[in-house]
Design a protein around this motif. Sequence first.
Motif, PDB file in Angstrom:
ATOM      1  N   MET A  61       0.855  -1.184   0.000  1.00  0.00           N
ATOM      2  CA  MET A  61       0.000   0.000   0.000  1.00  0.00           C
ATOM      3  C   MET A  61       0.891   1.235   0.000  1.00  0.00           C
ATOM      4  SD  MET A  61      -2.692   1.551   2.812  1.00  0.00           S
ATOM      5  CE  MET A  61      -3.806   0.158   2.892  1.00  0.00           C
ATOM      6  N   VAL A  62       0.599   2.181  -0.910  1.00  0.00           N
ATOM      7  CA  VAL A  62       1.342   3.429  -0.942  1.00  0.00           C
ATOM      8  C   VAL A  62       0.491   4.539  -0.319  1.00  0.00           C
ATOM      9  CG1 VAL A  62       2.860   2.759  -2.813  1.00  0.00           C
ATOM     10  CG2 VAL A  62       0.643   3.775  -3.354  1.00  0.00           C
ATOM     11  N   GLN A  63       0.995   5.771  -0.328  1.00  0.00           N
ATOM     12  CA  GLN A  63       0.397   6.795   0.530  1.00  0.00           C
ATOM     13  C   GLN A  63      -0.934   7.355   0.045  1.00  0.00           C
ATOM     14  OE1 GLN A  63       3.367   9.539   2.605  1.00  0.00           O
ATOM     15  NE2 GLN A  63       4.657   8.632   1.030  1.00  0.00           N
ATOM     16  N   ASP A  64      -1.320   7.061  -1.200  1.00  0.00           N
ATOM     17  CA  ASP A  64      -2.687   7.429  -1.595  1.00  0.00           C
ATOM     18  C   ASP A  64      -3.638   6.261  -1.383  1.00  0.00           C
ATOM     19  OD1 ASP A  64      -1.861   5.800  -3.640  1.00  0.00           O
ATOM     20  OD2 ASP A  64      -2.627   7.069  -5.253  1.00  0.00           O
ATOM     21  N   PHE A  95     -16.604   2.821   1.525  1.00  0.00           N
ATOM     22  CA  PHE A  95     -15.169   2.850   1.771  1.00  0.00           C
ATOM     23  C   PHE A  95     -14.399   3.246   0.501  1.00  0.00           C
ATOM     24  CE2 PHE A  95     -11.074   0.379   2.394  1.00  0.00           C
ATOM     25  CZ  PHE A  95     -10.574   1.152   3.446  1.00  0.00           C
ATOM     26  N   PHE A  96     -14.872   2.756  -0.652  1.00  0.00           N
ATOM     27  CA  PHE A  96     -14.153   2.975  -1.898  1.00  0.00           C
ATOM     28  C   PHE A  96     -14.749   4.083  -2.769  1.00  0.00           C
ATOM     29  CE2 PHE A  96     -12.682  -1.460  -1.084  1.00  0.00           C
ATOM     30  CZ  PHE A  96     -11.325  -1.188  -1.072  1.00  0.00           C
ATOM     31  N   THR A  97     -15.693   4.855  -2.238  1.00  0.00           N
ATOM     32  CA  THR A  97     -16.294   5.944  -3.001  1.00  0.00           C
ATOM     33  C   THR A  97     -15.848   7.291  -2.436  1.00  0.00           C
ATOM     34  OG1 THR A  97     -18.244   4.585  -3.457  1.00  0.00           O
ATOM     35  CG2 THR A  97     -18.458   6.960  -3.823  1.00  0.00           C
ATOM     36  N   PRO A  98     -15.167   8.121  -3.243  1.00  0.00           N
ATOM     37  CA  PRO A  98     -14.733   9.432  -2.731  1.00  0.00           C
ATOM     38  C   PRO A  98     -15.917  10.351  -2.485  1.00  0.00           C
ATOM     39  CG  PRO A  98     -14.328   9.280  -5.094  1.00  0.00           C
ATOM     40  CD  PRO A  98     -14.797   7.918  -4.653  1.00  0.00           C
ATOM     41  N   LYS A  99     -15.742  11.285  -1.565  1.00  0.00           N
ATOM     42  CA  LYS A  99     -16.813  12.257  -1.285  1.00  0.00           C
ATOM     43  C   LYS A  99     -16.995  13.206  -2.461  1.00  0.00           C
ATOM     44  CE  LYS A  99     -16.285  12.266   3.769  1.00  0.00           C
ATOM     45  NZ  LYS A  99     -15.217  11.255   3.863  1.00  0.00           N
ATOM     46  N   SER A 100     -15.906  13.528  -3.153  1.00  0.00           N
ATOM     47  CA  SER A 100     -15.966  14.415  -4.310  1.00  0.00           C
ATOM     48  C   SER A 100     -15.740  13.603  -5.577  1.00  0.00           C
ATOM     49  CB  SER A 100     -14.905  15.516  -4.207  1.00  0.00           C
ATOM     50  OG  SER A 100     -14.805  16.229  -5.421  1.00  0.00           O
ATOM     51  N   SER A 101     -16.709  13.636  -6.486  1.00  0.00           N
ATOM     52  CA  SER A 101     -16.563  12.890  -7.736  1.00  0.00           C
ATOM     53  C   SER A 101     -15.755  13.675  -8.768  1.00  0.00           C
ATOM     54  CB  SER A 101     -17.935  12.553  -8.308  1.00  0.00           C
ATOM     55  OG  SER A 101     -18.677  13.739  -8.503  1.00  0.00           O
ATOM     56  N   THR A 102     -15.794  15.013  -8.668  1.00  0.00           N
ATOM     57  CA  THR A 102     -15.071  15.849  -9.641  1.00  0.00           C
ATOM     58  C   THR A 102     -13.579  15.930  -9.325  1.00  0.00           C
ATOM     59  OG1 THR A 102     -15.652  17.810  -8.353  1.00  0.00           O
ATOM     60  CG2 THR A 102     -17.071  17.254 -10.229  1.00  0.00           C
ATOM     61  N   ARG A 103     -13.235  16.003  -8.026  1.00  0.00           N
ATOM     62  CA  ARG A 103     -11.831  16.045  -7.613  1.00  0.00           C
ATOM     63  C   ARG A 103     -11.652  15.083  -6.439  1.00  0.00           C
ATOM     64  NH1 ARG A 103      -7.787  20.102  -8.440  1.00  0.00           N
ATOM     65  NH2 ARG A 103      -6.102  19.920  -6.931  1.00  0.00           N
ATOM     66  N   PRO A 104     -11.556  13.783  -6.738  1.00  0.00           N
ATOM     67  CA  PRO A 104     -11.539  12.776  -5.665  1.00  0.00           C
ATOM     68  C   PRO A 104     -10.397  12.989  -4.679  1.00  0.00           C
ATOM     69  CG  PRO A 104     -11.840  11.739  -7.802  1.00  0.00           C
ATOM     70  CD  PRO A 104     -11.477  13.174  -8.061  1.00  0.00           C
ATOM     71  N   GLU A 105     -10.726  12.958  -3.395  1.00  0.00           N
ATOM     72  CA  GLU A 105      -9.712  13.048  -2.353  1.00  0.00           C
ATOM     73  C   GLU A 105      -9.090  11.658  -2.149  1.00  0.00           C
ATOM     74  OE1 GLU A 105     -13.345  11.470  -0.355  1.00  0.00           O
ATOM     75  OE2 GLU A 105     -12.919  12.917  -1.948  1.00  0.00           O
ATOM     76  N   ILE A 106      -7.983  11.605  -1.415  1.00  0.00           N
ATOM     77  CA  ILE A 106      -7.394  10.309  -1.071  1.00  0.00           C
ATOM     78  C   ILE A 106      -8.386   9.566  -0.187  1.00  0.00           C
ATOM     79  CG2 ILE A 106      -5.537   9.184   0.226  1.00  0.00           C
ATOM     80  CD1 ILE A 106      -3.660  11.383  -0.746  1.00  0.00           C
ATOM     81  N   HIS A 107      -8.717   8.337  -0.569  1.00  0.00           N
ATOM     82  CA  HIS A 107      -9.746   7.588   0.158  1.00  0.00           C
ATOM     83  C   HIS A 107      -9.454   6.089   0.028  1.00  0.00           C
ATOM     84  CE1 HIS A 107     -11.045   7.543  -4.043  1.00  0.00           C
ATOM     85  NE2 HIS A 107     -11.686   6.435  -3.758  1.00  0.00           N
ATOM     86  N   GLY A 108     -10.279   5.294   0.719  1.00  0.00           N
ATOM     87  CA  GLY A 108     -10.158   3.844   0.604  1.00  0.00           C
ATOM     88  C   GLY A 108      -8.956   3.296   1.340  1.00  0.00           C
ATOM     89  N   GLY A 109      -8.390   2.240   0.799  1.00  0.00           N
ATOM     90  CA  GLY A 109      -7.289   1.526   1.435  1.00  0.00           C
ATOM     91  C   GLY A 109      -7.401   0.057   1.090  1.00  0.00           C
ATOM     92  N   PHE A 110      -7.050  -0.809   2.034  1.00  0.00           N
ATOM     93  CA  PHE A 110      -7.228  -2.254   1.860  1.00  0.00           C
ATOM     94  C   PHE A 110      -8.470  -2.679   2.632  1.00  0.00           C
ATOM     95  CE2 PHE A 110      -2.480  -3.523   1.098  1.00  0.00           C
ATOM     96  CZ  PHE A 110      -2.551  -2.924  -0.158  1.00  0.00           C
ATOM     97  N   ALA A 111      -9.351  -3.410   1.960  1.00  0.00           N
ATOM     98  CA  ALA A 111     -10.557  -3.935   2.608  1.00  0.00           C
ATOM     99  C   ALA A 111     -10.425  -5.445   2.734  1.00  0.00           C
ATOM    100  CB  ALA A 111     -11.797  -3.575   1.795  1.00  0.00           C
ATOM    101  N   LEU A 112     -10.670  -5.957   3.931  1.00  0.00           N
ATOM    102  CA  LEU A 112     -10.683  -7.403   4.174  1.00  0.00           C
ATOM    103  C   LEU A 112     -12.144  -7.824   4.247  1.00  0.00           C
ATOM    104  CD1 LEU A 112      -7.925  -7.552   6.963  1.00  0.00           C
ATOM    105  CD2 LEU A 112      -7.638  -7.609   4.479  1.00  0.00           C
ATOM    106  N   ALA A 113     -12.617  -8.457   3.176  1.00  0.00           N
ATOM    107  CA  ALA A 113     -14.044  -8.764   3.094  1.00  0.00           C
ATOM    108  C   ALA A 113     -14.258 -10.162   2.521  1.00  0.00           C
ATOM    109  CB  ALA A 113     -14.761  -7.729   2.224  1.00  0.00           C
TER     110      ALA A 113
END
Length: 511
Positions: free
Chosen positions: A235-238, A442-460
């Motif tokens: 995993m990298v920083q974004d 978890f995997f949907t950014p709050k901003s669709s036009t300028r997505p912020e860093i979001h998500g990560g690793f999901a264990l599902a």
Amino acid sequence: MAESVESPKKTAITPRRDEDFPEWYQQVIRGAELAEPSDVRGCMVIRPWGYGIWENMQRQLDAMFRATGHRNAYFPLFIPLSYFAKEAEHVEGFAKECAVVTHSRLEADTEGKLRPASALTEPLVVRPTSETIIGASYAKWVQSYRDLPILINQWANVVRWEMRPRLFLRTTEFLWQEGHTVHETEAEARAETKQMLDIYERFVRDHLAIPVFSGEKSESERFPGAVQTLSIEAMVQDRKAIQAGTSHFLGQNFSRASGIQFQNREGKQEFGWTTSWGMSTRLVGTVVMAHGDDDGLVLPPRIAPTQIVILPVTPKEETRAAVFEACDKLAKQLHEIRYADLPVEVEVDRRDLGGGAKNWEWIKKGVPLRVEIGPRDLESGKVAVSRRDQPTKVKELMSMQEFVSRVPESLGSIQHNLFERAKRSRDENTRVINSKKEFYDFFTPKSSTRPEIHGGFALAHWNGSREVEEQIKNDLKVTIRVIPLDDSPERGDCIFTGKPSRRRVVWAKAY
């Protein structure tokens, strides 16, 4: 009274990571002088500092391969098209990425323009990977079980036609190593596949200071033609995943295609059991994204081309010679020190540049330790030491003797801190998820036009459905990174279908 707004701290790299991570990545590569785009679309020029990092990775990995009995060889860059046609699944997997040579010789036409003149009797594919051409050699070398195992690695370049290039992460031509082995039994080949994955995991953890998840790829993510693909994912920083190394159990598929047969211990003819495994210059980009900060690259000491840079401070001409003499004397002492079983790499920056400009260049290059020596330091017998894992303005004054004695400890401390920092970031952004809604949130950014860093690793939980896998990929651009290999998996219900699931898998957006 208007409320005062604190201006953001000035950084050496703009934009900052939280402002525009992809552009930050490009600017770190530029600022650190790692690489640059070439005039050939999709290809890059790797500059000396970037190539020095790759050389260290290469040397250290190669020692690990040799310790497990592997030896290096070299095979042709060009592969006859007919070789690919023998393994249908393999050629289908790589068909869209292949570069093909169809002609030899250039001749000038009536207008004086050079054009290909002579069509080849058979087109040649510029290697995207070498299973087929290496298999042709192995078919000649293997006659009996006594000829096995064959344990060979190749350091080479490969070409995969890339539509959306990004320096180090995805380029049309890149450098890598590819291991290719043949074994007498299925059990031996599977053990080899796992052994090489373990070597990759150890190398990335101990040398690159990056924690990873390891496991098996799902069927849809498997290497074309393989029976099983194992992978390590960083995993990298974004918070996206990077596939940092793969190891493939190929069964007898490529042996059948290439005719790798041997007489077994019962005197019967049998096809060999083969593996392949690889790591590439993508690792340089992974290090940038895992450890870099808003002032540039941050290098783990074990792979830094220069681990200590000595910066002479020479404000007056009359003290210049004495300062340089002290710097050279310190460098000589440091060269005699070993860190991680190798001599410490030291450089005295003698360029006729201002001290501030020099300092910031080395900060952006990520050198682990910076040491300043000026006229006052000669009088006091002390040096100013800065660590790249600490804020850029932090300096520690210590005697030259103390600094020299502490070098192995300091480099080891930086290596450890970078790993712990990366592990903390990964763990904080890894979430156990138990519902479809939580997963999509978890995997949907709050901003669709300028997505912020979001998500990560999901264990599902996932029930193994390829249709579900495709749906998630289409909806969220999220894929299964690995299916863990643990012996006691946690059973449950698939969060997408409600059907029984044997274990949780690791999901993420990825490069």
